[in-house]
Design a protein around this motif. Structure first.
Motif, PDB file in Angstrom:
ATOM      1  N   VAL A   1       0.841  -1.200   0.000  1.00 17.21           N
ATOM      2  CA  VAL A   1       0.000   0.000   0.000  1.00 17.21           C
ATOM      3  C   VAL A   1       0.877   1.252   0.000  1.00 17.21           C
ATOM      4  O   VAL A   1       1.804   1.383   0.812  1.00 17.21           O
ATOM      5  CB  VAL A   1      -0.935  -0.005   1.224  1.00 17.21           C
ATOM      6  CG1 VAL A   1      -1.762   1.272   1.265  1.00 17.21           C
ATOM      7  CG2 VAL A   1      -1.835  -1.228   1.184  1.00 17.21           C
ATOM      8  N   ARG A   2       0.565   2.179  -0.916  1.00 21.30           N
ATOM      9  CA  ARG A   2       1.287   3.452  -1.012  1.00 21.30           C
ATOM     10  C   ARG A   2       0.525   4.614  -0.384  1.00 21.30           C
ATOM     11  O   ARG A   2       1.130   5.569   0.096  1.00 21.30           O
ATOM     12  CB  ARG A   2       1.578   3.773  -2.478  1.00 21.30           C
ATOM     13  CG  ARG A   2       2.361   2.721  -3.235  1.00 21.30           C
ATOM     14  CD  ARG A   2       3.721   2.483  -2.641  1.00 21.30           C
ATOM     15  NE  ARG A   2       4.555   1.675  -3.520  1.00 21.30           N
ATOM     16  CZ  ARG A   2       5.608   0.985  -3.109  1.00 21.30           C
ATOM     17  NH1 ARG A   2       5.928   0.992  -1.819  1.00 21.30           N
ATOM     18  NH2 ARG A   2       6.324   0.276  -3.963  1.00 21.30           N
ATOM     19  N   GLY A   3      -0.809   4.532  -0.393  1.00 25.39           N
ATOM     20  CA  GLY A   3      -1.593   5.634   0.154  1.00 25.39           C
ATOM     21  C   GLY A   3      -3.011   5.195   0.457  1.00 25.39           C
ATOM     22  O   GLY A   3      -3.551   4.287  -0.197  1.00 25.39           O
ATOM     23  N   VAL A   4      -3.624   5.824   1.478  1.00 23.49           N
ATOM     24  CA  VAL A   4      -5.009   5.528   1.851  1.00 23.49           C
ATOM     25  C   VAL A   4      -5.721   6.830   2.185  1.00 23.49           C
ATOM     26  O   VAL A   4      -5.099   7.805   2.619  1.00 23.49           O
ATOM     27  CB  VAL A   4      -5.087   4.572   3.070  1.00 23.49           C
ATOM     28  CG1 VAL A   4      -4.628   3.178   2.697  1.00 23.49           C
ATOM     29  CG2 VAL A   4      -4.288   5.129   4.252  1.00 23.49           C
ATOM     30  N   ALA A   5      -7.043   6.843   1.997  1.00 23.86           N
ATOM     31  CA  ALA A   5      -7.873   7.989   2.377  1.00 23.86           C
ATOM     32  C   ALA A   5      -9.250   7.450   2.744  1.00 23.86           C
ATOM     33  O   ALA A   5      -9.784   6.570   2.059  1.00 23.86           O
ATOM     34  CB  ALA A   5      -7.975   9.003   1.242  1.00 23.86           C
ATOM     35  N   LEU A   6      -9.825   7.969   3.830  1.00 21.08           N
ATOM     36  CA  LEU A   6     -11.109   7.491   4.324  1.00 21.08           C
ATOM     37  C   LEU A   6     -11.994   8.669   4.683  1.00 21.08           C
ATOM     38  O   LEU A   6     -11.609   9.533   5.475  1.00 21.08           O
ATOM     39  CB  LEU A   6     -10.900   6.607   5.563  1.00 21.08           C
ATOM     40  CG  LEU A   6     -12.156   6.031   6.227  1.00 21.08           C
ATOM     41  CD1 LEU A   6     -12.881   5.088   5.266  1.00 21.08           C
ATOM     42  CD2 LEU A   6     -11.775   5.298   7.504  1.00 21.08           C
ATOM     43  N   ARG A   7     -13.194   8.707   4.071  1.00 21.51           N
ATOM     44  CA  ARG A   7     -14.193   9.723   4.391  1.00 21.51           C
ATOM     45  C   ARG A   7     -15.565   9.091   4.307  1.00 21.51           C
ATOM     46  O   ARG A   7     -15.937   8.531   3.267  1.00 21.51           O
ATOM     47  CB  ARG A   7     -14.120  10.915   3.422  1.00 21.51           C
ATOM     48  CG  ARG A   7     -12.915  11.812   3.581  1.00 21.51           C
ATOM     49  CD  ARG A   7     -12.874  12.484   4.940  1.00 21.51           C
ATOM     50  NE  ARG A   7     -11.749  13.395   5.066  1.00 21.51           N
ATOM     51  CZ  ARG A   7     -10.523  13.023   5.419  1.00 21.51           C
ATOM     52  NH1 ARG A   7     -10.271  11.741   5.677  1.00 21.51           N
ATOM     53  NH2 ARG A   7      -9.556  13.904   5.520  1.00 21.51           N
ATOM     54  N   GLY A   8     -16.308   9.173   5.421  1.00 20.29           N
ATOM     55  CA  GLY A   8     -17.653   8.632   5.427  1.00 20.29           C
ATOM     56  C   GLY A   8     -17.647   7.167   5.073  1.00 20.29           C
ATOM     57  O   GLY A   8     -16.997   6.352   5.716  1.00 20.29           O
ATOM     58  N   GLY A   9     -18.365   6.806   4.031  1.00 20.89           N
ATOM     59  CA  GLY A   9     -18.444   5.410   3.626  1.00 20.89           C
ATOM     60  C   GLY A   9     -17.515   5.040   2.506  1.00 20.89           C
ATOM     61  O   GLY A   9     -17.674   3.978   1.904  1.00 20.89           O
ATOM     62  N   SER A  10     -16.511   5.870   2.193  1.00 18.45           N
ATOM     63  CA  SER A  10     -15.628   5.605   1.053  1.00 18.45           C
ATOM     64  C   SER A  10     -14.180   5.496   1.499  1.00 18.45           C
ATOM     65  O   SER A  10     -13.655   6.387   2.166  1.00 18.45           O
ATOM     66  CB  SER A  10     -15.752   6.718   0.003  1.00 18.45           C
ATOM     67  OG  SER A  10     -17.072   6.794  -0.494  1.00 18.45           O
ATOM     68  N   LEU A  11     -13.531   4.372   1.122  1.00 20.50           N
ATOM     69  CA  LEU A  11     -12.121   4.139   1.415  1.00 20.50           C
ATOM     70  C   LEU A  11     -11.364   4.025   0.093  1.00 20.50           C
ATOM     71  O   LEU A  11     -11.677   3.179  -0.745  1.00 20.50           O
ATOM     72  CB  LEU A  11     -11.967   2.843   2.220  1.00 20.50           C
ATOM     73  CG  LEU A  11     -10.550   2.286   2.383  1.00 20.50           C
ATOM     74  CD1 LEU A  11      -9.659   3.284   3.113  1.00 20.50           C
ATOM     75  CD2 LEU A  11     -10.587   0.948   3.121  1.00 20.50           C
ATOM     76  N   LEU A  12     -10.383   4.889  -0.097  1.00 15.92           N
ATOM     77  CA  LEU A  12      -9.547   4.888  -1.291  1.00 15.92           C
ATOM     78  C   LEU A  12      -8.197   4.258  -0.946  1.00 15.92           C
ATOM     79  O   LEU A  12      -7.557   4.653   0.035  1.00 15.92           O
ATOM     80  CB  LEU A  12      -9.343   6.308  -1.807  1.00 15.92           C
ATOM     81  CG  LEU A  12      -8.482   6.484  -3.061  1.00 15.92           C
ATOM     82  CD1 LEU A  12      -9.158   5.843  -4.262  1.00 15.92           C
ATOM     83  CD2 LEU A  12      -8.211   7.962  -3.328  1.00 15.92           C
ATOM     84  N   ILE A  13      -7.781   3.270  -1.731  1.00 14.21           N
ATOM     85  CA  ILE A  13      -6.535   2.553  -1.496  1.00 14.21           C
ATOM     86  C   ILE A  13      -5.672   2.634  -2.743  1.00 14.21           C
ATOM     87  O   ILE A  13      -6.094   2.255  -3.836  1.00 14.21           O
ATOM     88  CB  ILE A  13      -6.802   1.068  -1.159  1.00 14.21           C
ATOM     89  CG1 ILE A  13      -7.726   0.937   0.054  1.00 14.21           C
ATOM     90  CG2 ILE A  13      -5.488   0.336  -0.908  1.00 14.21           C
ATOM     91  CD1 ILE A  13      -8.188  -0.490   0.304  1.00 14.21           C
ATOM     92  N   GLY A  14      -4.446   3.124  -2.567  1.00 13.48           N
ATOM     93  CA  GLY A  14      -3.480   3.131  -3.654  1.00 13.48           C
ATOM     94  C   GLY A  14      -2.376   2.126  -3.359  1.00 13.48           C
ATOM     95  O   GLY A  14      -1.717   2.211  -2.317  1.00 13.48           O
ATOM     96  N   THR A  15      -2.188   1.158  -4.245  1.00 14.57           N
ATOM     97  CA  THR A  15      -1.160   0.138  -4.055  1.00 14.57           C
ATOM     98  C   THR A  15      -0.031   0.339  -5.055  1.00 14.57           C
ATOM     99  O   THR A  15      -0.063   1.266  -5.871  1.00 14.57           O
ATOM    100  CB  THR A  15      -1.745  -1.277  -4.214  1.00 14.57           C
ATOM    101  OG1 THR A  15      -1.982  -1.532  -5.612  1.00 14.57           O
ATOM    102  CG2 THR A  15      -3.035  -1.431  -3.434  1.00 14.57           C
TER     103      THR A  15
END
Length: 388
Positions: free
Chosen positions: A223-237
């Motif tokens: 994993v290179r980056g993550v972001a979490l807001r409300g019901g959405s999780l963004l994952i960068g690998t």
């Protein structure tokens, strides 16, 4: 080396560190360490020993030598483990401290708040902490910092969830190397990306874990980056970017009459030492094409044994921002009820700062005052309402 940072958390090659800062008295803050093999409870102040239940290894970071023997077993099929002392265990510690943690008596787990609560099994004399044979315990911490009832209540509440059947508290996967962190300001959940997937925490409990096995669309666990807001999780690998979304989106939850995940309220904090106005943080952002009603309940307390000011205020105001424009206050900031204060020079209000609205407080000369504001925010815009 520090590799990742989020509100109340840091991460690096050795794992995740959670921080509960005491703004008024930094030395009384709490910290917890999390790895893929063990995790500590909240540790308060000057901790000199931490036994997490999985071994006789000190996890406080001081590397205290421990003598004795014990056995270790999982609790309720989860990550939490319990220690059964098979021979007297000792460790060298500073005198005059206290020990808190969990004791099992007759199959029932009980939280011990001081050495006196350990039924004689845990004692300290002449700088030696002694744990008697026959004790079954977990998450035992020795500190020389006096604990407040509030701190003890938080430690107990956070740990109690870990006794649930199958509860997780460790980093998922095989890697301790934390590469990215983010905390959702709406839910308080913390997302942690490592070299082997993504772990999501609520307090000290891990509530989710994602890797390429769970997320079939991804091919990499790095994993290179993550972001979490409300019901959405963004994952960068290392190979691609993926999005994980809750089953019900924000607008659909609004239409269904459910709780709105897009911003209800939060707390802002700060400390004053004189009569210079201070903007508490965090603040309320207002975007273009938004109309927002803000209510702030603001409390100030003089640090120390006696509160000589006892400051409370309730402020409410409406702000709007048109396309291409700045934030405008509709009318004036309103006072709800009667202010409580001893020194008339103290004050609190709402104020515009660039693209934000802040709780602005004024303290008293010569007094260290800790402030906390609880915001209730109601907003409508073309971005979060189908009415547009």
């Amino acid at each position: 080396m520090l590799a990742a940072l989020a509100s109340g958390a840091t991460g690096g090659a050795a794992g995740l560190t959670l921080v509960d800062e005491d703004v008024a008295n930094p030395a009384n803050g709490m910290v917890a360490y999390v790895t893929n093999g063990w995790a500590t409870p909240w540790m308060v102040g000057a901790v000199h020993l931490c036994l997490t239940g999985d071994s006789l290894i000190d996890r406080s970071g001081r590397g205290v030598a421990i003598t004795g023997t014990a056995t270790f077993l999982p609790v309720n099929g989860g990550n939490l483990q319990a220690t059964t002392v098979t021979s007297t265990t000792t460790a060298t510690v500073p005198t005059g401290g206290t020990a808190y943690g969990w004791l099992n008596s007759g199959g029932v787990w009980r939280f011990c708040r001081s050495i006196a609560d350990w039924s004689g099994y845990v004692t300290e004399a002449g700088g030696t902490l002694t744990i008697g044979a026959g004790l079954v315990y977990t998450r035992l911490v020795y500190t020389v910092t006096p604990l407040t009832p509030t701190q003890l209540a938080k430690i107990e509440a956070a740990d109690r969830l870990l006794f649930d059947v199958g509860a997780s508290m460790l980093l998922g996967g095989t890697s301790n190397a934390v590469s990215s962190l983010d905390r959702d300001p709406l839910t308080g959940r913390l997302v942690c990306g490592t070299g082997d997937g993504v772990s999501v925490f609520k307090g000290l409990r891990r509530v989710s874990y994602f890797d390429e096995v769970v997320l079939a669309a991804t091919t990499s666990d790095t994993v290179r980056g993550v972001a979490l807001r409300g019901g959405s999780l963004l994952i960068g690998t290392a190979a691609e970017v993926g999005v994980v979304q809750d089953a019900i989106g924000g607008k659909e939850a609004i239409l269904a009459g459910g709780p709105r995940p897009v911003g209800a309220g939060f707390n802002a904090r700060g400390v004053t030492t004189d009569a210079t106005p201070l903007d508490l943080a965090p603040r309320v952002p207002i975007g273009e094409r938004e109309t927002v009603m803000i209510e702030a309940r603001i409390v100030g307390r003089v640090v120390g044994a006696a509160d000589t000011e006892r400051l409370t205020y309730v402020r409410r105001a409406t702000y709007y921002r048109d396309a291409g424009g700045g934030i405008t206050l509709q009318g004036s900031v309103q006072t709800s009820g009667t202010d409580t204060e001893v020194t008339g020079a103290a004050d609190a209000t709402l104020a515009i700062t660039a693209d934000w609205v802040t709780a602005r407080v004024t303290g008293v000369t010569g007094k260290r005052i800790r402030w906390e504001a609880t915001f209730t925010v109601t907003r409508i815009s073309e971005e979060n309402s189908y009415a547009a």
